[in-house]
Design a protein around this motif. Structure first.
Motif, short mmCIF file in Angstrom:
data_model
loop_
_atom_site.label_atom_id
_atom_site.label_comp_id
_atom_site.label_asym_id
_atom_site.label_seq_id
_atom_site.Cartn_x
_atom_site.Cartn_y
_atom_site.Cartn_z
N PRO A 39 -0.92 3.30 -3.10
CA PRO A 39 -1.96 3.57 -2.10
C PRO A 39 -3.37 3.32 -2.64
O PRO A 39 -4.29 3.13 -1.87
N ILE B 44 0.83 -1.20 0.00
CA ILE B 44 0.00 0.00 0.00
C ILE B 44 0.87 1.26 0.00
O ILE B 44 0.49 2.29 -0.54
N GLN B 45 2.07 1.15 0.60
CA GLN B 45 2.98 2.29 0.52
C GLN B 45 3.28 2.60 -0.94
O GLN B 45 3.36 3.76 -1.35
N LYS B 46 3.47 1.54 -1.72
CA LYS B 46 3.86 1.74 -3.12
C LYS B 46 2.67 2.19 -3.95
O LYS B 46 2.79 3.06 -4.79
#
Lengths: 401, 496
Positions: free
Chosen positions: B483, B479-481
């Motif tokens: 979102p 999800i960091q990569k």
């Protein structure tokens, strides 16, 4: 305020009026600072005159009156504060620190964390490790190692227990471990601009993953059972009334200290930016601020506060286990803040006292109703009391004027 | 054959099998079923309390002094094998196939003549091949080098764990170098095919877990993905579906015990309706006041979930309740030596696919779906066009809740049904929806299956708990990569 507090004080600490007064004292500053919050732009002092006097009354109540009533006043007297009340109020003050921390990140910055239970538990575990080592050879197995390690047939301490016998190192860990975890997690989350519900959900995943990890025996934190059976702290027996009082006073001072700190923080320029981020993050960015640093700082501070609360909680309650990390516990922290009133500093503290007071009363008298009550509280507060109890009090006062 | 020392009896048994007819078969079956008595030198078959002479079949009186034939475990094993050998000559394909399975671990050369005879008579190609493998396994320990070589060569085609053990055993004692080489070659082939079986098994259980996740997440994909309501009580709506299944099961047990196997057919709509009604009630009473305030919705629905849990505890008790699989869902399909696909998993995969298709049709092709999409995309305009948006909200939420009920009905077939059933899945379900991308049905499908398979593969490698942690960490990092999930809606909003 007074309309709300007496029932809370009396449910919470039935036999001891001083306890009630104490609970009331902890919340009393509302009357002064909340109007001040709206009227005062950038004040020079942290609290108004009335606020300071209320603050000092609470300080005296925690540091002098409570110990006196608990230790000096004889047991039969009406003014005696029972050990049960000391333990309960001490515990709730730890929760209040969490609620305060939650308020900083949720109430003032608009970031709802569902993972604060993790930081609380990390602080608690750091302290618990030290307390386990303090047991020494007095465990069931008469070994240098903590009992659960003997049980698992481990021969030496795992690496992450290396510094656990030093109190200084433990104090550092209590702050550093939750702080570091929060910093790393927050850095990646805020950098990729995860916000709102997404952030809430991944913090929930974080604490859930950590809970699963700590449930394993191989992780080296006592698995299911966690740590318990503590004997002493700094070589002094932990279960004596005077030791309990020391921890109680320490917790109260920490809570008050954090309260002043939070007050200072939100009144500062830093705090104003936080509130601007909460209200319109895009505009803050367009004005040339990078929200990353602000969010990350307050997130880490908030996590550290929770860690400290956890470290104070464990010696008073005498047990720490992975269920402290369950998502349900973290959501409860949010409800304390919401019940008391977000974006006020006194509110969350009051909320922690109200909810937990009700909890310790209901789970004893009507255990089957506690979840109904808590559930209804969640719904009622979000539907009817968006500003919490503090907001309600303000409204009532405004109406009467 | 009925009395005396075990060794003597086994020898007698083997001689009888070699020259078998129907009556011998019946007698051996009776022996295995403990339905033989003997008095002195007279042996009697007991059927329905009457004695029969095993040779002539004539009815005769059971003497008072008749004793039961006692079989020890070794004798029982021999009897079973003897029966299996005899069954090789049955006219029923299924009986023969079972007999071959029973003989797979057989290594006694005394059986060879009969197996050869059966091979000559066998006409079904699949059974012929399996029987050949059985013969090869017996040849493996033959004194004849050529036969051993042939056996080693033939066994490469097998894919059962037994063959691997047999090959390994023989390798330990084998001295001839060329046979050794053939053995090793076959062993490698068998191991490779076993590994394939394992991998396919992991993929299957991954798909099976994925289909459960999909069912759990599909409801959320509507309430959260399309409507933007964070419904933390989703798990409890599933729990209601599971308890509805339990109630239907109880009703069938009481009033229609004959049709018990088909209670699930009634439970599916019942669980859908129960959860959908509850969902509609929640939407009308609480959730509609919180649209546009996601964090408050989260807390309020969490409160609802606590109350629902306690409600179920008050009604049904805190203990788990038992929901039985109907008989047609037990058992499974044997695909390879080490790969069995249980029926209940297959049914669930099919059910998940059916629910998915039905939902895609409902959202994409019907008037209600059109309205739901319209309200999602632009509420005021939809309202201007005469759509009753408040009612559509209720319908959509009820639909999402109903699908949660279906998921609960499914879960009751594979796991425990208890008040905290929903809690275990809620985090997973949100992960699937978030990973797949909000508002994307296709993303939800890929995310559910992907997570299911990833989880099962990691499980084989690191154990269940670590696998779960690894998957959660993976999602957090992912999800960091991205979102917005796998299938992000493209847009230029600064808020994105």
């Amino acid at each position: 305020m007074s309309a709300v507090l007496p029932p809370e004080g009396s449910v919470d600490l039935e036999p001891s009026p001083p306890g009630g007064g104490q609970g009331g004292g902890a919340v009393a500053p509302t009357q002064a600072p909340t109007p001040a919050l709206t009227q005062r732009g950038r004040g020079t002092s942290l609290l108004t005159g009335k606020g300071w006097s209320a603050f000092i009354i609470v300080l005296i109540a925690v540091c002098a009156v409570a110990p006196l009533l608990n230790l000096v006043v004889p047991q039969g007297s009406v003014f005696h504060m029972s050990d049960y009340a000391v333990a309960l109020v001490g515990k709730i003050m730890c929760y209040a620190i969490c609620a305060l921390a939650m308020d900083l990140i949720w109430g003032y910055t608009g970031i709802l964390s569902l993972g604060h239970g993790l930081f609380f538990a990390l602080g608690g575990y750091a302290m618990g490790m030290y307390l386990m080592r303090q047991i020494g050879r007095e465990g069931n197995y008469k070994s240098d190692l903590p009992d659960f390690m003997v049980f698992l047939d481990w021969k030496a301490l795992p690496w992450h227990w290396a510094l656990s016998d030093s109190f200084i190192a433990t104090l550092i860990f209590v702050v550093a471990v939750p702080g570091l975890v929060a910093f790393v997690f927050g850095y990646f989350a805020f950098r990729s601009r995860i916000k709102g519900v997404y952030f809430s959900i991944i913090t929930q995943a974080m604490t859930f993953a950590a809970m699963l990890l700590f449930f394993r025996n191989e992780t080296g934190f006592g698995g299911n059972n966690g740590f318990t059976d503590f004997k002493r702290i700094l070589g002094i027996p932990i279960a004596t009334p005077s030791m309990r009082m020391v921890l109680f006073v320490l917790t109260g001072l920490t809570l008050l200290g954090f309260f002043l700190f939070a007050r200072w923080l939100i009144a500062s320029k830093f705090g104003r930016v936080l509130q601007a981020i909460r209200d319109a993050e895009s505009r803050v960015m367009f004005s040339g601020y990078n929200p990353l640093g602000y969010k990350l700082t307050i997130w880490t501070i908030s996590a550290i506060m929770c860690g400290v609360a956890g470290a104070l909680y464990v010696p008073q309650v005498g047990i720490i286990n992975p269920s402290e990390m369950s998502p349900a516990n973290s959501i409860e922290i949010a409800i304390w803040a919401a019940v008391g009133g977000r974006a006020t500093l006194v509110g969350p503290i009051a909320g922690a006292f109200i909810v937990n007071g009700a909890k310790s009363w209901l789970t004893v008298t009507h255990p089957e109703f506690w979840l109904y009550f808590l559930g209804a509280l969640f719904i009622a507060v979000t539907l009817f009391l968006p500003d919490g109890v503090v907001g309600l009090v303000k409204q009532l006062k405004g109406g009467s004027k | 054959m009925a009395s005396g020392e075990t060794d003597a009896r086994i020898e007698a048994l083997n001689r009888a099998v070699a020259a078998a007819d129907d009556k011998t078969a019946a007698f051996i079956q009776a022996l295995a079923d403990d339905a033989v008595k003997f008095a002195g030198d007279k042996v009697l078959l007991i059927r329905d309390g009457k004695g029969y002479d095993p040779v002539t079949g004539a009815e005769s009186v059971v003497p008072e002094s008749a004793e039961d034939v006692i079989n020890n475990n070794r004798m029982r094993g021999e009897l079973d094998l003897a029966l299996a050998v005899l069954k090789l000559f049955s006219n029923d394909d299924k009986v023969r196939s079972e007999a071959i399975k029973a003989l797979q671990s057989e290594t006694d050369e005394a059986r060879l003549p009969l197996i050869d005879k059966a091979l000559a008579a066998e006409t079904v190609p699949l059974l012929l091949e399996q029987l050949g493998l059985v013969r090869a396994a017996i040849w493996l320990n033959s004194a004849d080098r050529v036969k051993r070589l042939e056996a080693a060569r033939l066994l490469a085609r097998s894919n059962s764990g037994n063959t691997k053990t047999a090959l390994l055993e023989r390798l330990k004692t084998e001295t001839e170098s060329d046979v050794r080489a053939a053995l090793e070659g076959s062993l490698r082939t068998v191991e490779a095919s076993l590994a394939w079986g394992d991998k396919l098994g992991a993929i299957f259980s991954g798909i099976s877990l994925g289909s459960i996740l999909l069912l759990v997440a599909l409801g959320l994909a509507i309430t959260y993905g399309l409507m933007g309501v964070i419904n933390m009580a989703h798990g409890e709506l599933m729990m209601i579906g599971a308890y509805a299944t339990y109630v239907v099961q109880g009703l069938f047990q009481k009033y229609l015990p004959g049709a018990f196997d088909w209670y699930l057919v009634a439970a599916v709509p019942a669980s859908f309706l129960a959860s959908a009604l509850m969902g509609a009630a929640l939407e009308r009473s609480v959730i509609r006041f919180l649209y546009g305030r996601p964090l408050e919705t989260l807390l309020a629905t969490w409160g609802i979930s606590l109350m629902l849990q306690q409600l179920v505890r008050s009604i049904f008790g805190a203990q788990n309740v038992g929901v039985e699989n109907p008989s047609w869902m037990s058992g499974g399909v044997q695909l390879m030596g080490n790969l069995q696909l249980p029926w209940n998993r297959i049914v669930i995969i099919g059910f998940a696919a059916a629910v998915l298709l039905a939902m895609a049709w409902l959202i994409g092709r019907t008037r209600l779906g059109l309205f739901v999409r319209g309200v999602t995309q632009n509420r005021p305009i939809a309202s201007c066009m005469g759509v009753n948006t408040a009612r559509i909200d209720t319908y959509a939420f009820a639909l999402g809740s109903g699908i949660a009920g279906l998921a609960g009905c499914t879960l009751s077939q594979v796991g425990n049904v208890g008040p905290d059933l929903g809690q275990g899945y809620i985090v997973d379900a949100f992960m699937v929806v978030v990973l797949g991308g909000v508002g994307q049905l296709a993303g939800t499908v890929y995310a559910a299956l992907g997570l299911g398979i990833l989880n099962k593969f990691l499980e084989g490698w690191t154990g269940a708990v670590l696998a779960k942690i690894a998957v959660l960490v993976f999602i957090i990092v992912f999800i960091q990569k991205r979102p917005q999930g796998i299938f992000a809606m493209k847009g230029r909003s600064a808020e994105a």
